[in-house]
Design a protein around this motif. Structure first.
Motif, PDB file in Angstrom:
ATOM      1  N   ASP A  44       0.825  -1.182  -0.063  1.00 12.49           N
ATOM      2  CA  ASP A  44      -0.040   0.071  -0.114  1.00 12.49           C
ATOM      3  C   ASP A  44       1.003   1.260  -0.086  1.00 12.49           C
ATOM      4  OD1 ASP A  44      -2.535  -1.355   0.006  1.00 12.49           O
ATOM      5  OD2 ASP A  44      -2.408  -1.553   2.262  1.00 12.49           O
ATOM      6  N   VAL A  45       0.713   2.145  -0.820  1.00 11.98           N
ATOM      7  CA  VAL A  45       1.538   3.405  -0.933  1.00 11.98           C
ATOM      8  C   VAL A  45       0.438   4.513  -0.780  1.00 11.98           C
ATOM      9  CG1 VAL A  45       2.760   5.011  -2.330  1.00 11.98           C
ATOM     10  CG2 VAL A  45       2.692   2.527  -2.384  1.00 11.98           C
ATOM     11  N   ALA A  46       0.829   5.470   0.279  1.00 12.97           N
ATOM     12  CA  ALA A  46      -0.302   6.474   0.858  1.00 12.97           C
ATOM     13  C   ALA A  46       0.341   7.654   0.450  1.00 12.97           C
ATOM     14  CB  ALA A  46      -0.888   6.147   2.223  1.00 12.97           C
ATOM     15  N   GLY A  47      -0.420   8.670   0.107  1.00 14.09           N
ATOM     16  CA  GLY A  47       0.245   9.925  -0.178  1.00 14.09           C
ATOM     17  C   GLY A  47      -0.178  10.664   1.248  1.00 14.09           C
ATOM     18  N   PHE A  48       0.822  11.904   1.300  1.00 12.30           N
ATOM     19  CA  PHE A  48       0.685  12.393   2.656  1.00 12.30           C
ATOM     20  C   PHE A  48      -0.779  13.103   2.582  1.00 12.30           C
ATOM     21  CE2 PHE A  48       5.290  13.890   3.451  1.00 12.30           C
ATOM     22  CZ  PHE A  48       5.606  12.372   3.635  1.00 12.30           C
ATOM     23  N   ARG A  49      -1.540  13.047   3.708  1.00 16.96           N
ATOM     24  CA  ARG A  49      -2.795  13.588   3.486  1.00 16.96           C
ATOM     25  C   ARG A  49      -3.497  14.287   4.743  1.00 16.96           C
ATOM     26  NH1 ARG A  49      -4.986   7.596   3.174  1.00 16.96           N
ATOM     27  NH2 ARG A  49      -5.425   7.184   5.465  1.00 16.96           N
ATOM     28  N   THR A  50      -4.313  15.233   4.860  1.00 15.75           N
ATOM     29  CA  THR A  50      -5.175  15.540   5.926  1.00 15.75           C
ATOM     30  C   THR A  50      -6.686  14.875   5.724  1.00 15.75           C
ATOM     31  OG1 THR A  50      -6.066  17.488   4.817  1.00 15.75           O
ATOM     32  CG2 THR A  50      -3.870  17.856   5.947  1.00 15.75           C
ATOM     33  N   GLU A  51      -7.032  14.693   6.872  1.00 13.77           N
ATOM     34  CA  GLU A  51      -8.479  14.067   7.109  1.00 13.77           C
ATOM     35  C   GLU A  51      -9.193  15.022   7.782  1.00 13.77           C
ATOM     36  OE1 GLU A  51      -8.125  10.308   8.439  1.00 13.77           O
ATOM     37  OE2 GLU A  51      -6.929   9.487   6.793  1.00 13.77           O
ATOM     38  N   THR A  52     -10.551  15.114   7.355  1.00 17.96           N
ATOM     39  CA  THR A  52     -11.489  15.672   8.250  1.00 17.96           C
ATOM     40  C   THR A  52     -12.865  15.005   8.051  1.00 17.96           C
ATOM     41  OG1 THR A  52     -12.368  17.103   6.305  1.00 17.96           O
ATOM     42  CG2 THR A  52     -10.727  18.214   7.562  1.00 17.96           C
ATOM     43  N   TYR A  53     -13.440  15.094   9.502  1.00 16.15           N
ATOM     44  CA  TYR A  53     -14.837  14.296   9.404  1.00 16.15           C
ATOM     45  C   TYR A  53     -15.905  15.045   9.730  1.00 16.15           C
ATOM     46  CZ  TYR A  53     -11.475  10.414   9.849  1.00 16.15           C
ATOM     47  OH  TYR A  53     -10.457   9.470   9.625  1.00 16.15           O
ATOM     48  N   ASP A  54     -16.994  14.668   9.226  1.00 14.07           N
ATOM     49  CA  ASP A  54     -18.317  15.209   9.424  1.00 14.07           C
ATOM     50  C   ASP A  54     -19.186  14.071  10.340  1.00 14.07           C
ATOM     51  OD1 ASP A  54     -19.827  13.841   7.707  1.00 14.07           O
ATOM     52  OD2 ASP A  54     -19.489  15.377   6.160  1.00 14.07           O
ATOM     53  N   LEU A  55     -20.221  14.530  10.755  1.00 13.91           N
ATOM     54  CA  LEU A  55     -21.130  13.723  11.497  1.00 13.91           C
ATOM     55  C   LEU A  55     -21.992  12.671  10.633  1.00 13.91           C
ATOM     56  CD1 LEU A  55     -22.412  16.120  14.223  1.00 13.91           C
ATOM     57  CD2 LEU A  55     -20.737  14.539  14.390  1.00 13.91           C
ATOM     58  N   LYS A  56     -22.086  12.903   9.342  1.00 11.41           N
ATOM     59  CA  LYS A  56     -22.950  12.256   8.377  1.00 11.41           C
ATOM     60  C   LYS A  56     -22.060  10.754   7.931  1.00 11.41           C
ATOM     61  CE  LYS A  56     -25.205  16.375   6.847  1.00 11.41           C
ATOM     62  NZ  LYS A  56     -25.326  17.205   5.610  1.00 11.41           N
ATOM     63  N   SER A  57     -20.891  10.959   7.999  1.00 14.28           N
ATOM     64  CA  SER A  57     -20.204   9.911   7.404  1.00 14.28           C
ATOM     65  C   SER A  57     -18.901   9.471   8.348  1.00 14.28           C
ATOM     66  CB  SER A  57     -19.684  10.079   6.117  1.00 14.28           C
ATOM     67  OG  SER A  57     -18.738   9.027   5.655  1.00 14.28           O
ATOM     68  N   ARG A  58     -18.713   8.140   8.431  1.00 15.21           N
ATOM     69  CA  ARG A  58     -17.291   7.742   9.208  1.00 15.21           C
ATOM     70  C   ARG A  58     -16.297   7.731   8.304  1.00 15.21           C
ATOM     71  NH1 ARG A  58     -15.748   2.538   8.844  1.00 15.21           N
ATOM     72  NH2 ARG A  58     -17.465   1.158   7.305  1.00 15.21           N
ATOM     73  N   LYS A  59     -16.323   8.100   6.991  1.00 15.90           N
ATOM     74  CA  LYS A  59     -15.275   8.171   5.774  1.00 15.90           C
ATOM     75  C   LYS A  59     -14.624   9.634   5.957  1.00 15.90           C
ATOM     76  CE  LYS A  59     -16.853   4.390   3.097  1.00 15.90           C
ATOM     77  NZ  LYS A  59     -17.270   4.174   1.589  1.00 15.90           N
ATOM     78  N   PRO A  60     -13.429   9.865   5.969  1.00 12.32           N
ATOM     79  CA  PRO A  60     -12.810  11.000   5.931  1.00 12.32           C
ATOM     80  C   PRO A  60     -12.895  11.752   4.567  1.00 12.32           C
ATOM     81  CG  PRO A  60     -11.100   9.477   5.764  1.00 12.32           C
ATOM     82  CD  PRO A  60     -12.446   8.741   5.833  1.00 12.32           C
ATOM     83  N   VAL A  61     -12.873  13.167   4.718  1.00 12.22           N
ATOM     84  CA  VAL A  61     -12.667  14.000   3.468  1.00 12.22           C
ATOM     85  C   VAL A  61     -11.149  14.213   3.738  1.00 12.22           C
ATOM     86  CG1 VAL A  61     -13.194  16.327   2.201  1.00 12.22           C
ATOM     87  CG2 VAL A  61     -14.921  15.015   3.650  1.00 12.22           C
ATOM     88  N   VAL A  62     -10.600  13.938   2.463  1.00 10.59           N
ATOM     89  CA  VAL A  62      -9.219  13.506   2.349  1.00 10.59           C
ATOM     90  C   VAL A  62      -8.566  14.743   1.321  1.00 10.59           C
ATOM     91  CG1 VAL A  62      -7.027  12.289   1.606  1.00 10.59           C
ATOM     92  CG2 VAL A  62      -8.992  11.168   2.846  1.00 10.59           C
ATOM     93  N   ALA A  63      -7.287  15.281   1.848  1.00 14.94           N
ATOM     94  CA  ALA A  63      -6.635  16.423   1.053  1.00 14.94           C
ATOM     95  C   ALA A  63      -5.498  16.101   1.094  1.00 14.94           C
ATOM     96  CB  ALA A  63      -7.235  17.512   1.352  1.00 14.94           C
ATOM     97  N   PRO A  64      -4.486  16.543  -0.150  1.00 12.57           N
ATOM     98  CA  PRO A  64      -2.968  16.310   0.157  1.00 12.57           C
ATOM     99  C   PRO A  64      -2.522  17.102   1.279  1.00 12.57           C
ATOM    100  CG  PRO A  64      -3.894  16.961  -2.019  1.00 12.57           C
ATOM    101  CD  PRO A  64      -4.823  17.015  -1.307  1.00 12.57           C
ATOM    102  N   ALA A  65      -1.498  16.892   1.681  1.00 11.71           N
ATOM    103  CA  ALA A  65      -0.701  17.503   2.761  1.00 11.71           C
ATOM    104  C   ALA A  65       0.623  17.369   2.602  1.00 11.71           C
ATOM    105  CB  ALA A  65      -0.983  16.783   4.329  1.00 11.71           C
ATOM    106  N   SER A  66       1.333  18.277   3.131  1.00 14.26           N
ATOM    107  CA  SER A  66       2.886  18.320   2.899  1.00 14.26           C
ATOM    108  C   SER A  66       3.796  17.863   4.340  1.00 14.26           C
ATOM    109  CB  SER A  66       3.520  19.556   2.610  1.00 14.26           C
ATOM    110  OG  SER A  66       3.083  20.518   3.660  1.00 14.26           O
TER     111      SER A  66
END
Length: 140
Positions: free
Chosen positions: A118-140
């Protein structure tokens, strides 16, 4: 099974002897951590070396946990800053990739015998109350 040694330094990148552009990475300052050699399958070592040829690669996740526990692990996860660059490079080298989780900035490098890296890119994750899946954006 043949295994390849990978040299790691705390806070450093994975170094596969004879393949990295930095033949002998600088030593850690006294008291700054530990240096570890790990054994991995030759196909996995080759994938890591190919990634490291274009982008610093960090071994992360369950493999590190198992290493600390002294357990054997075939679950190898790595992280890179520029996932798009790495994905393009691995495709050019002919690796079969699964981009099923690309929306989470993760690709799988498929290897013979139902193995993968598994190869993951650096990322940030944010969560809302409607889903347990994160909203992902690139990070440095």
């Amino acid at each position: 099974m043949w295994r390849q040694l990978i040299r790691l330094q705390a806070g450093g990148i994975a170094m596969v002897p004879g393949t990295n552009s930095i033949p002998n990475p600088p030593a850690l300052p006294d008291g700054a951590g530990v240096e570890v050699e790990i054994k991995v399958d030759k196909d996995i070592a080759k994938v890591i070396a190919n990634i490291a040829s274009v982008e610093p690669v960090y071994i992360v996740g369950g493999f590190v946990r198992d290493l600390i526990r002294g357990a054997i692990s075939n679950d190898v996860d790595v992280a890179v800053k520029n996932l798009d660059k790495v994905t393009k490079h691995l495709k050019e080298l002919g690796y079969p990739l699964s981009e099923e989780a690309a929306s989470f900035r993760v690709i799988k490098v498929m290897l013979p015998g139902a193995r993968h890296v598994d190869v993951a890119g650096f990322r940030t994750e944010t969560y809302d109350l409607k889903s347990r899946k994160p909203v992902v954006a690139p990070a440095s």
